[in-house]
Design a protein around this motif. Structure first.
Motif, PDB file in Angstrom:
ATOM      1  N   GLU A 145       1.036  -1.153   0.023  1.00 36.55           N
ATOM      2  CA  GLU A 145      -0.663  -0.080  -0.472  1.00 36.55           C
ATOM      3  C   GLU A 145       1.198   1.287   0.196  1.00 36.55           C
ATOM      4  N   ASN A 146       2.156   1.060   0.808  1.00 38.87           N
ATOM      5  CA  ASN A 146       2.609   2.031   1.164  1.00 38.87           C
ATOM      6  C   ASN A 146       3.789   2.282   0.326  1.00 38.87           C
ATOM      7  N   GLY A 147       3.995   1.587  -0.892  1.00 39.84           N
ATOM      8  CA  GLY A 147       5.819   0.735  -1.117  1.00 39.84           C
ATOM      9  C   GLY A 147       6.543   0.377  -0.068  1.00 39.84           C
ATOM     10  N   GLU A 148       6.196  -0.713   1.169  1.00 40.74           N
ATOM     11  CA  GLU A 148       6.550  -0.811   2.393  1.00 40.74           C
ATOM     12  C   GLU A 148       7.233  -2.384   1.883  1.00 40.74           C
ATOM     13  N   LEU A 149       7.009  -2.931   0.524  1.00 39.24           N
ATOM     14  CA  LEU A 149       7.970  -3.932   0.497  1.00 39.24           C
ATOM     15  C   LEU A 149       8.944  -3.915  -0.489  1.00 39.24           C
ATOM     16  N   PRO A 150       9.772  -5.043  -0.805  1.00 38.44           N
ATOM     17  CA  PRO A 150      10.504  -4.989  -1.778  1.00 38.44           C
ATOM     18  C   PRO A 150       9.948  -5.041  -2.744  1.00 38.44           C
ATOM     19  N   PRO A 151      10.491  -4.741  -4.222  1.00 35.66           N
ATOM     20  CA  PRO A 151       9.578  -4.432  -5.239  1.00 35.66           C
ATOM     21  C   PRO A 151       9.831  -5.466  -6.025  1.00 35.66           C
ATOM     22  N   ALA A 152      10.313  -6.571  -5.491  1.00 32.95           N
ATOM     23  CA  ALA A 152      10.863  -7.794  -6.516  1.00 32.95           C
ATOM     24  C   ALA A 152      11.234  -8.923  -5.198  1.00 32.95           C
ATOM     25  N   ASP A 153      11.292 -10.146  -4.629  1.00 33.40           N
ATOM     26  CA  ASP A 153      11.173 -10.847  -3.640  1.00 33.40           C
ATOM     27  C   ASP A 153      12.372 -11.346  -4.067  1.00 33.40           C
ATOM     28  N   TRP A 154      13.818 -10.406  -5.073  1.00 31.79           N
ATOM     29  CA  TRP A 154      14.952 -11.183  -5.543  1.00 31.79           C
ATOM     30  C   TRP A 154      15.527 -11.569  -3.581  1.00 31.79           C
ATOM     31  N   ASP A 178       9.753  -3.884 -16.523  1.00 34.92           N
ATOM     32  CA  ASP A 178       8.859  -3.783 -15.493  1.00 34.92           C
ATOM     33  C   ASP A 178       7.199  -4.367 -15.949  1.00 34.92           C
ATOM     34  N   PRO A 179       6.354  -5.971 -15.070  1.00 32.98           N
ATOM     35  CA  PRO A 179       6.426  -5.960 -13.492  1.00 32.98           C
ATOM     36  C   PRO A 179       7.820  -6.232 -12.954  1.00 32.98           C
ATOM     37  N   LEU A 180       8.510  -6.335 -12.041  1.00 30.53           N
ATOM     38  CA  LEU A 180       9.859  -7.231 -11.831  1.00 30.53           C
ATOM     39  C   LEU A 180       9.311  -8.558 -11.437  1.00 30.53           C
ATOM     40  N   ARG A 181       9.658  -9.464 -12.121  1.00 30.53           N
ATOM     41  CA  ARG A 181       9.245 -11.407 -12.354  1.00 30.53           C
ATOM     42  C   ARG A 181       9.852 -11.593 -10.427  1.00 30.53           C
ATOM     43  N   ASP A 182       8.934 -11.706 -10.078  1.00 33.49           N
ATOM     44  CA  ASP A 182       9.323 -12.527  -8.544  1.00 33.49           C
ATOM     45  C   ASP A 182       9.955 -14.053  -8.339  1.00 33.49           C
ATOM     46  N   MET A 241      19.177 -21.443 -13.822  1.00 37.94           N
ATOM     47  CA  MET A 241      19.797 -20.807 -14.214  1.00 37.94           C
ATOM     48  C   MET A 241      19.980 -21.132 -15.642  1.00 37.94           C
ATOM     49  N   GLU A 242      19.555 -21.946 -16.450  1.00 40.28           N
ATOM     50  CA  GLU A 242      20.150 -22.671 -17.299  1.00 40.28           C
ATOM     51  C   GLU A 242      19.893 -22.786 -18.262  1.00 40.28           C
ATOM     52  N   ASP A 243      19.090 -22.053 -18.467  1.00 39.39           N
ATOM     53  CA  ASP A 243      18.935 -21.354 -19.800  1.00 39.39           C
ATOM     54  C   ASP A 243      19.086 -19.267 -20.872  1.00 39.39           C
ATOM     55  N   GLY A 244      19.829 -18.952 -19.474  1.00 39.81           N
ATOM     56  CA  GLY A 244      19.544 -17.701 -19.279  1.00 39.81           C
ATOM     57  C   GLY A 244      18.253 -16.813 -19.383  1.00 39.81           C
ATOM     58  N   SER A 245      17.523 -17.487 -18.551  1.00 43.31           N
ATOM     59  CA  SER A 245      15.988 -16.563 -18.812  1.00 43.31           C
ATOM     60  C   SER A 245      16.212 -16.165 -17.501  1.00 43.31           C
ATOM     61  N   HIS A 246      17.238 -16.416 -16.002  1.00 51.77           N
ATOM     62  CA  HIS A 246      16.695 -15.742 -14.363  1.00 51.77           C
ATOM     63  C   HIS A 246      17.606 -13.880 -14.151  1.00 51.77           C
ATOM     64  N   PRO A 247      15.687 -13.431 -13.841  1.00 49.58           N
ATOM     65  CA  PRO A 247      16.048 -12.407 -13.832  1.00 49.58           C
ATOM     66  C   PRO A 247      16.748 -12.056 -13.466  1.00 49.58           C
TER      67      PRO A 247
END
Ligand code: GLC
Length: 564
Positions: A150-159, A228-232, A245-251
């Motif tokens: 609600e107030n941006g209090e959570l990180p942008p992604a779960d990385w 955007d949106p960043l991938r969780d 990360m086998e095929d280069g598609s990990h964020p």
């Protein structure tokens, strides 16, 4: 233990020319723990210069220096505040130039660490970014995002950060920035041309000063999927993410776009004669490693599979085969590593019972499980001789030539590695392999320099010191010297090996291969003595009793062919 038909070469024939790195023996210096010339407790550049005669005598072809740049040491120097300077506690640029000149005088090449994924929070760019407004060009050099919730209090992604905990930290203005490592190490935005140009400038800066090559820190991390949106990632463990990360598609790990950067770097390397070399630190699978090691990329990549393999002939055989194939596919030479500043020293790894958890062992202060120190050293010596006989470059870590063990008994109040705090005190981290080197038997800090080295040394370090081992028949230092001396004589330009052992003998614990000119390497992984083939014994990692090849021992032999 010495062979008698191999004559001494005063100055080993170190390779010059563009291929010098292909089968180089490279010695990693962790500058703050190597030699302290001014007694402030931190090793420094003049300390390195003063020990170059030792390294020349040891017989290394090149040194690789971990970071020596200005740094608040939030991550042992891998948090760089200025890429084109020397930490004043470690010396000056003049000291650096003098060190390079002296190394070159000894025929030793100099490789330095480049840390492109992140800067220190003290870097002027990050300081400018903190002062600048959201959306400004200053902030565009890093990865800033608004948070979720609600107030941006959570990180942008779960990385998650590699050191544990979230990979995002929040600023007082409510914005979040990315750090794949410690919060003091903000990640750069490699989509930004200014960042790219600045690193090319840095590479030229050091290449112009005579630096011969670069070790690229977390080379697989630079590019991120920032759309955007960043991938969780979802609720998966860090290990599972890595496996993903086998095929280069990990964020954020090992994305294909990263190779555009290294293609640009290759152009810079090739402006020099001989071309500067690169070696990637990339903890990725072999089929991905090829991309880093290509000649149009960095040219070489560390092979950590070898380091991760236990004391097992069959497993090592298959790792060696795959590694050689991988290097060949890339058009690079293979690399071999047993120890570095990030892992438990191999003399201790091999001293622990099969399957032991080294984090738990460190947490117990090195008491649980009990380490078999003698066995660890015996195996470590054998593993090193095996490594040095393999085709390709061998990267050795300072102190392994003394057979140093991991210092597991460090008190938690002495720990400096951010891993300790970031893991909520579940992992002690990497300080145990970074304890300052012992040079002398006695005296303040065993000759490292000063009364108070930045990490305390254990009392038995004196007996492991270079002074205590110098000239002592059978010491680990003398074994390394002899092995490197012979290696210079025996290694040609041919990077092939032929296996003499077969599946049955390997199951029984024996690995045996031959290099060109009849140079044989046999390692007995079992504890039983094995028959020794005919041939002239050049060197063995533990004393031969005349009855065959003792257990947990490597021997180098030369057969009739190719002698002369
Ligand atoms: C590399 C370094 C390690 C450092 C990390 C972050 O893995 O070897 O020491 O902590 O990168 O820079």
């Amino acid at each position: 233990m010495r062979g008698n038909d191999v004559t001494d070469t005063a100055a080993p024939h170190r390779q010059d020319g563009p291929d010098w790195w292909r089968q180089a023996a490279v010695y990693q210096i962790y500058p703050r723990s190597f030699a302290d010339s001014d007694g402030d407790g931190l090793g420094d550049i003049p300390g390195i210069t003063s020990r170059l005669p030792y390294l020349a005598e040891l017989g290394v072809d090149a040194v690789w220096l971990s970071p020596f740049y200005p740094s608040a040491l939030a991550d042992g120097g891998y948090d760089v505040a200025d890429y084109r300077d020397v930490d004043p506690r470690l010396g000056t640029l003049d000291d650096f130039d003098a060190m390079v000149a002296e190394a070159h005088r000894f025929g030793i090449k100099v490789i330095i660490d480049i840390v492109p994924n992140h800067t220190s929070e003290d870097h002027e760019w990050f300081q400018q970014a903190l002062r600048a407004a959201p959306g400004s060009p200053e902030r565009a050099r890093y990865v800033f995002r608004e948070g979720k919730g609600e107030n941006g209090e959570l990180p942008p992604a779960d990385w998650e950060s590699a050191f544990g905990g979230p990979a995002w930290s929040r600023l007082p203005d409510g914005w979040w920035y990315l750090h794949l490592f410690a919060p003091e190490q903000p990640d750069l935005n490699w989509d930004n041309p200014e960042v790219r140009a600045d690193f090319r400038k840095t590479l030229r800066f050091w290449s112009d000063r005579g630096v011969d090559g670069y070790r690229i820190d977390v080379a697989n991390a630079l590019m991120k999927d920032l759309a955007d949106p960043l991938r969780d990632m979802g609720p998966i463990s860090y290990d599972e993410q890595m496996a993903d990360m086998e095929d280069g598609s990990h964020p954020f790990w090992d994305r294909d776009e990263v190779h555009e950067i290294y293609r640009e770097w290759r152009e810079v390397f090739n402006e020099y004669d001989p071309p500067r070399v690169g070696v990637a630190e990339a903890w990725v699978k072999n089929h991905r490693l090829v991309l880093y090691a290509r000649p149009e990329g960095l040219g070489q990549a560390f092979n950590f599979e070898y380091l991760k393999t236990g004391w097992d002939a069959q497993e090592l055989r298959s790792v060696i085969d795959v590694s050689l194939r991988t290097a060949q596919e890339a058009g690079a030479s293979a690399t071999w590593v047993l120890s570095n500043h990030d892992v438990v020293r191999h003399a201790s790894r091999y001293a622990l019972p099969e399957g032991a958890d080294s984090d738990e062992w460190l947490l117990s202060g090195g008491t649980k499980p009990q380490a078999d120190v003698e066995r660890g050293l015996r195996r470590a010596r054998a593993a090193t001789m095996l490594e040095l006989a393999l085709p390709g470059s061998a990267y050795m870590y300072q102190g392994e030539e003394l057979g140093l063990p991991e210092v597991a008994e460090l008190k938690v109040e002495d720990l400096q590695d951010p891993v300790w705090e970031r893991s909520s005190h579940t992992r002690k981290g990497r300080d145990g392999c970074r304890v300052p080197l012992p040079w002398t038997r006695t005296g303040p800090s065993f000759g490292f320099g000063g009364e108070n080295p930045w990490l305390p040394q254990p009392a038995d370090f004196g007996e492991l010191s270079a002074e205590a081992q110098e000239g002592r028949e059978g010491s680990t230092l003398e074994l390394y010297r002899e092995a490197l001396r012979l290696r210079h004589k025996l290694v040609g330009t041919d990077e092939s090996l032929a296996w003499c052992s077969d599946e049955a003998s390997e199951r029984d614990g024996l690995l045996h291969f031959v290099r060109p000119d009849g140079w044989h390497c046999l390692t007995n992984f079992s504890t039983e003595t094995k028959p020794l083939p005919e041939g002239e014994v050049l060197l063995s990692s533990s004393p031969l009793t005349g009855e065959g090849l003792p257990g947990e021992t490597t021997v180098w032999l030369r057969d009739g062919a190719g002698q002369g």
